[in-house]
Scaffold this active site. Structure first.
Site, PDB file in Angstrom:
ATOM      1  N   SER A  47       9.138  -7.018  -1.022  1.00 21.38           N
ATOM      2  CA  SER A  47       7.626  -7.481  -0.585  1.00 21.38           C
ATOM      3  C   SER A  47       6.873  -7.927  -1.749  1.00 21.38           C
ATOM      4  O   SER A  47       5.794  -8.633  -1.603  1.00 21.38           O
ATOM      5  CB  SER A  47       6.886  -6.381   0.124  1.00 21.38           C
ATOM      6  OG  SER A  47       6.828  -5.209  -0.675  1.00 21.38           O
ATOM      7  N   GLU A 216     -12.649  -3.372  -1.108  1.00 24.96           N
ATOM      8  CA  GLU A 216     -13.710  -2.692  -0.451  1.00 24.96           C
ATOM      9  C   GLU A 216     -13.979  -2.868   0.956  1.00 24.96           C
ATOM     10  O   GLU A 216     -13.735  -3.804   1.421  1.00 24.96           O
ATOM     11  CB  GLU A 216     -15.177  -3.082  -1.150  1.00 24.96           C
ATOM     12  CG  GLU A 216     -15.169  -2.776  -2.704  1.00 24.96           C
ATOM     13  CD  GLU A 216     -15.065  -1.068  -2.978  1.00 24.96           C
ATOM     14  OE1 GLU A 216     -15.442  -0.376  -2.213  1.00 24.96           O
ATOM     15  OE2 GLU A 216     -14.425  -0.809  -3.980  1.00 24.96           O
ATOM     16  N   HIS A 232       1.450  -3.841  -3.812  1.00 21.98           N
ATOM     17  CA  HIS A 232       1.511  -5.126  -3.583  1.00 21.98           C
ATOM     18  C   HIS A 232      -0.024  -5.852  -4.115  1.00 21.98           C
ATOM     19  O   HIS A 232      -0.736  -5.290  -4.530  1.00 21.98           O
ATOM     20  CB  HIS A 232       1.160  -5.347  -2.074  1.00 21.98           C
ATOM     21  CG  HIS A 232       2.295  -4.665  -1.401  1.00 21.98           C
ATOM     22  ND1 HIS A 232       2.183  -3.386  -0.684  1.00 21.98           N
ATOM     23  CD2 HIS A 232       3.602  -5.093  -1.061  1.00 21.98           C
ATOM     24  CE1 HIS A 232       3.375  -2.918  -0.308  1.00 21.98           C
ATOM     25  NE2 HIS A 232       4.337  -4.067  -0.521  1.00 21.98           N
TER      26      HIS A 232
END
Length: 273
Positions: A47, A216, A232
């Site tokens: 990934s 956030e 990631h």
């Protein structure tokens, strides 16, 4: 009669042209090359390399950002898939699919390690200096049998820091095992583990958050509650990891460097706001 025949031929040519234009460009080759024969770089990985779905934006894999570094003679085909290890990628037939398409003069970039480390998952786990190397050798042998060039890429680091702000190793013996295999098999190795760790060290704990998927609450509609992902990449981070891969291409003096449209040393980002 002749006029009718000429008109018919004209319509047939137009119809054929429209049909060709309407053909879907499934791998990006036609849109970039105009149908010319090109060098294809196939990416096999997990990934951190793979293209992320829109539902996970702004997450991105570095493989998504690689094609833009090259001229029209090179196309990147990102075959990486989330959650895969060197073992599961092979066992699912994904390597076989690449090898069926691959032609002489192409490249196979191979980055695995993140999921090979999962000891509790026998479908993915490999041991660094035995099964990990054994599976990687299948990629090497497969590419060479097709007249292509294999390139090993050690796994990009995770965002991990010590209390005093030093970037930490997160992949154990896997990078060393890949480098040892590369040396034994005389395969070029891009040490992305070391390159990424050095960059994270330079940026520090706070600025690296800009490279990873740290958001956030309310910052992005795909992550209404926010997210703190140290594996990631945000799109901007994926672009910079791709730049590190290109640095490796230049340092190894791979023939691909002749097709770069800019220098990787001119676009270094600080990661700041």
């Amino acid at each position: 009669m002749r006029r009718k025949k000429a008109a018919f031929l004209c319509l047939a040519v137009i119809a054929a042209s429209v049909a060709l234009i309407a053909q879907p460009d499934t791998d990006g080759k036609a849109s970039k090359t105009g149908g010319r024969a090109v060098i294809t770089i196939y990416l096999a990985g997990d990934s951190t390399v793979a293209a992320a779905p829109r539902s996970r934006a702004p997450r991105a894999g570095w493989g998504e950002m690689l094609d833009g570094w090259f001229d029209d003679h090179v196309v990147v085909k990102n075959m990486a898939a989330s959650g895969r290890s060197a073992k599961s990628f092979v066992e699912e037939g994904r390597l076989s699919r690449i090898l069926r398409e691959m032609k002489k003069g192409d490249y196979l970039f191979i980055q695995f390690g993140h999921n090979d480390e999962k000891m509790n998952d026998p479908a993915r786990y490999t041991e660094p200096f035995t099964s990990y190397q054994s599976y990687l050798k299948r990629y090497i042998d497969g590419a060479r049998a097709k007249g292509a060039t294999p390139v090993l890429i050690t796994p990009v680091e995770r965002r991990r820091f010590s209390a005093d702000g030093r970037a930490l190793d997160s992949h154990g013996r896997y990078p060393a095992a890949m480098k040892a295999l590369g040396k034994h098999e005389r395969v070029p190795v891009i040490d992305l583990t070391t390159k990424s760790k050095q960059r994270f060290e330079q940026l520090g704990p706070e600025r690296t958050k800009r490279w990873f998927l740290w958001l956030e609450p309310g910052e992005h509609p795909n992550y209404p509650k926010g997210i703190k992902d140290n594996t990631h990449f945000h799109q901007r981070g994926a672009k910079e990891i791709a730049r590190l891969v290109v640095e490796g291409i230049v340092e190894l003096n791979l023939p691909l460097r002749r097709h770069l449209i800019r220098s990787p040393y001119e676009t270094v980002q600080t990661g700041g706001h």
